[in-house]
Design an enzyme around this catalytic site. Sequence first.
Site, PDB file in Angstrom:
ATOM      1  N   ASP A  24       0.851  -1.181   0.000  1.00  0.00           N
ATOM      2  CA  ASP A  24       0.000   0.000   0.000  1.00  0.00           C
ATOM      3  C   ASP A  24       0.897   1.244   0.000  1.00  0.00           C
ATOM      4  O   ASP A  24       2.119   1.171   0.155  1.00  0.00           O
ATOM      5  CB  ASP A  24      -0.949  -0.031   1.211  1.00  0.00           C
ATOM      6  CG  ASP A  24      -2.203   0.785   0.971  1.00  0.00           C
ATOM      7  OD1 ASP A  24      -3.247   0.477   1.566  1.00  0.00           O
ATOM      8  OD2 ASP A  24      -2.136   1.749   0.182  1.00  0.00           O
ATOM      9  N   GLU A  70     -10.321   7.045   4.709  1.00  0.00           N
ATOM     10  CA  GLU A  70      -9.272   6.471   5.544  1.00  0.00           C
ATOM     11  C   GLU A  70      -9.243   7.082   6.944  1.00  0.00           C
ATOM     12  O   GLU A  70     -10.305   7.308   7.546  1.00  0.00           O
ATOM     13  CB  GLU A  70      -7.923   6.598   4.822  1.00  0.00           C
ATOM     14  CG  GLU A  70      -7.935   5.895   3.455  1.00  0.00           C
ATOM     15  CD  GLU A  70      -6.572   5.726   2.848  1.00  0.00           C
ATOM     16  OE1 GLU A  70      -6.362   6.157   1.714  1.00  0.00           O
ATOM     17  OE2 GLU A  70      -5.704   5.135   3.510  1.00  0.00           O
TER      18      GLU A  70
HETATM   19  C1  GLC Z   1      -4.453   4.187   0.002  1.00  0.00           C
HETATM   20  C2  GLC Z   1      -5.335   3.015   0.363  1.00  0.00           C
HETATM   21  C3  GLC Z   1      -5.438   1.973  -0.718  1.00  0.00           C
HETATM   22  C4  GLC Z   1      -5.303   2.612  -2.086  1.00  0.00           C
HETATM   23  C5  GLC Z   1      -3.909   3.184  -2.182  1.00  0.00           C
HETATM   24  C6  GLC Z   1      -3.696   3.913  -3.517  1.00  0.00           C
HETATM   25  O1  GLC Z   1      -3.688   4.584   1.115  1.00  0.00           O
HETATM   26  O2  GLC Z   1      -5.051   2.352   1.581  1.00  0.00           O
HETATM   27  O3  GLC Z   1      -6.702   1.312  -0.558  1.00  0.00           O
HETATM   28  O4  GLC Z   1      -5.501   1.637  -3.109  1.00  0.00           O
HETATM   29  O5  GLC Z   1      -3.609   4.080  -1.136  1.00  0.00           O
HETATM   30  O6  GLC Z   1      -4.487   5.065  -3.587  1.00  0.00           O
END
Ligand code: GLC
Length: 666
Positions: free
Chosen positions: A328, A528
């Site tokens: 991530d 988030e």
């Molecule tokens: C974010 C998320 C993830 C996402 C990634 C790219 O922090 O946790 O779900 O796909 O970054 O945007």
Amino acid sequence: MLVDSRFIGALAGIVAVASLGGCAANVAPPVTVAAPAAAQWPALVKPDHHDPAIEARIAAILSEMTLRQKIGQMTQADIRSITPDQAREHYIGSVLNGGGAWPGGAKQAAVADWVSLARDYHAASMTTDLTTKIPVIWGTDAVHGHNNVFGATLFPHNIGLGAAHDPELVGRIAHLTSKQVRATGISWIFAPTLAVVQSPRWGRTYEGYSSDPALVRDYASAFVTAMQGDLTGPTTAIATAKHFIGDGGTWLGKDQGETRTTREELIRTHAPGYFGALEAGVQTVMISYSSWTDTGAGAAHGKMHGNRELITDVLKGELDFDGFVVSDWNAIEQVEGCTRTHCAQAVNAGIDMFMVPDDWQQFIEETIADVESGAVPMSRIDDAVTRILRVKMRSGMFAASPIPAAAADSDLASDAARMTAREAVAKSLVLLKNTERSPLPLAANSKVLLVGRAADKVPPQLGGWSLTWQGDLTDDSDYPLADDMLSALQKALSAGGGKVDFSEDGQGVDVSAYDAVIVVHAEDPYAEMKGDIEYPATIRHTARYPQDLAALERVSGKGVPVISILFSGRPVYANDLLNLSDAFIAAWLPGTEALGITDVLLRQPGGGQSKDFTGRLPFVWPADPCPEVAAQPVLFDRAYGLQSSDRTKSAGLPVDNRLSCPTLPN
Ligand code: GLC
């Protein structure tokens, strides 16, 4: 859905027994229930994508590659931080557009701009000095439609799809989404999220479908099957099962927090979505920011991005996953002893593609050094690159460019997309209260007063991951094709000879002039960690949005029935709003097609009822602002939902206006 039931038992049990005064009389003697068989990682039946010709070709390409070229292939950079020329020079395997990243930094960039940039990155990857050129793969968070792109139809977020209880619908949405994404030259989608969310405090609750692992498994299978198709079609995309594993089970719902479960619970509650996705042949898995503490063995395993046992031994071993694993966003920096550009532990744990959006160049250098020093074996690098090439080759990217020959925006807001989104909205609505005074379904010629600060705005019904990461910094002009509640009611009522007047706060309005009042309550958009309701704050909606209660108080109890509609990314404590409403609808985050709401609210002009409420709660609904310590934490069970013909007593619910919950042991 509240905090995991065992947790309630652990703490509330103390309260409950005390408040209930121990065991009641006439209770049957306790029956010894055999402990459930220890959960094991299952042997999954998966599509056989193995192709000896592909494997042989990959081995040949690998043998031609330098270490630098291999590490470049394992690196994913954000489009704001890398140009096509840099992607060529550094053999970059993937790019992504993080939330709020658009071609040229333009929020309203056209499909042609997306296609043009995708074509530039692809051309760059095909003009490296590699003996065999390796096409770059572009990944994007299309989590409720192609939500980064101006003009796209946005579907309900996953929580609303969970309320619909309709895997076939989810499959149609997945394929419509991959059509939207492929139209922009992108071929990898960071979806579905398979979190089985345990606490409404989590800012990502709405990205989860349900607290029911079986439903999440069914949805995962339907979504991945529809999105990936046979992996090579012009309208299919590579899917991503995320975030492995236990992202929805963190302590008190803290984003990127600690998931405290036994291994059995991890398998029984948090893994079924992955079983469904793997059985459907998902080609990528994204690792969770969260950590895992095995409460059965008393072992703290640390951050998932460093967990070799679960990533390599379980996911790639026992579950036989042969696609590639992606980290991530800068997540490797959270692994003990690591930075965002240097983490041998994460490489050795089994992560194959590294989302290092900005500092990708340093990551490449530090990882090369790790291999040269022996901290990371070349065999691990070769496994990672093999997996990446395997997915790219299986998806046909080596055979033909994934970029459409001509930019066409017809798929972004097609009739099929808009009608399916509207259908999903209607199916997602959950009727929680409907008294004898409720006017549902409303006559098509009704005179309606619409109240609420969110009722004439699109962004609150979209939530996060909508043009921007947080779903903020946008307004209705960014969604020219969308309907908010006001425009939807104007269209629906005008068809039947009715009318709607709007008041943002209900002040100074003579309610008696109307047949019904509709009050819209809403959370401001978030994504988030910015959406976390951090303990000890309560989960009472009006603690964060008192203006919603004030508006409702101005128009309730005036002799005209009141329908409340709540736009939220989660269940919330709302007894005060429920008490002042004759009907109460949980509408979640419905997306751009609010006409799906009026399809259920209103009768057709001829008097017939077009659609009834069919939505059922995907999570329990709280009876207490501090569910973690409540003796009675649940007001409505999961799967609860009324039809408009059902009538509920209007007895007042207790209202608890605490602003803070009791201190908990950490
Ligand atoms: C974010 C998320 C993830 C996402 C990634 C790219 O922090 O946790 O779900 O796909 O970054 O945007």
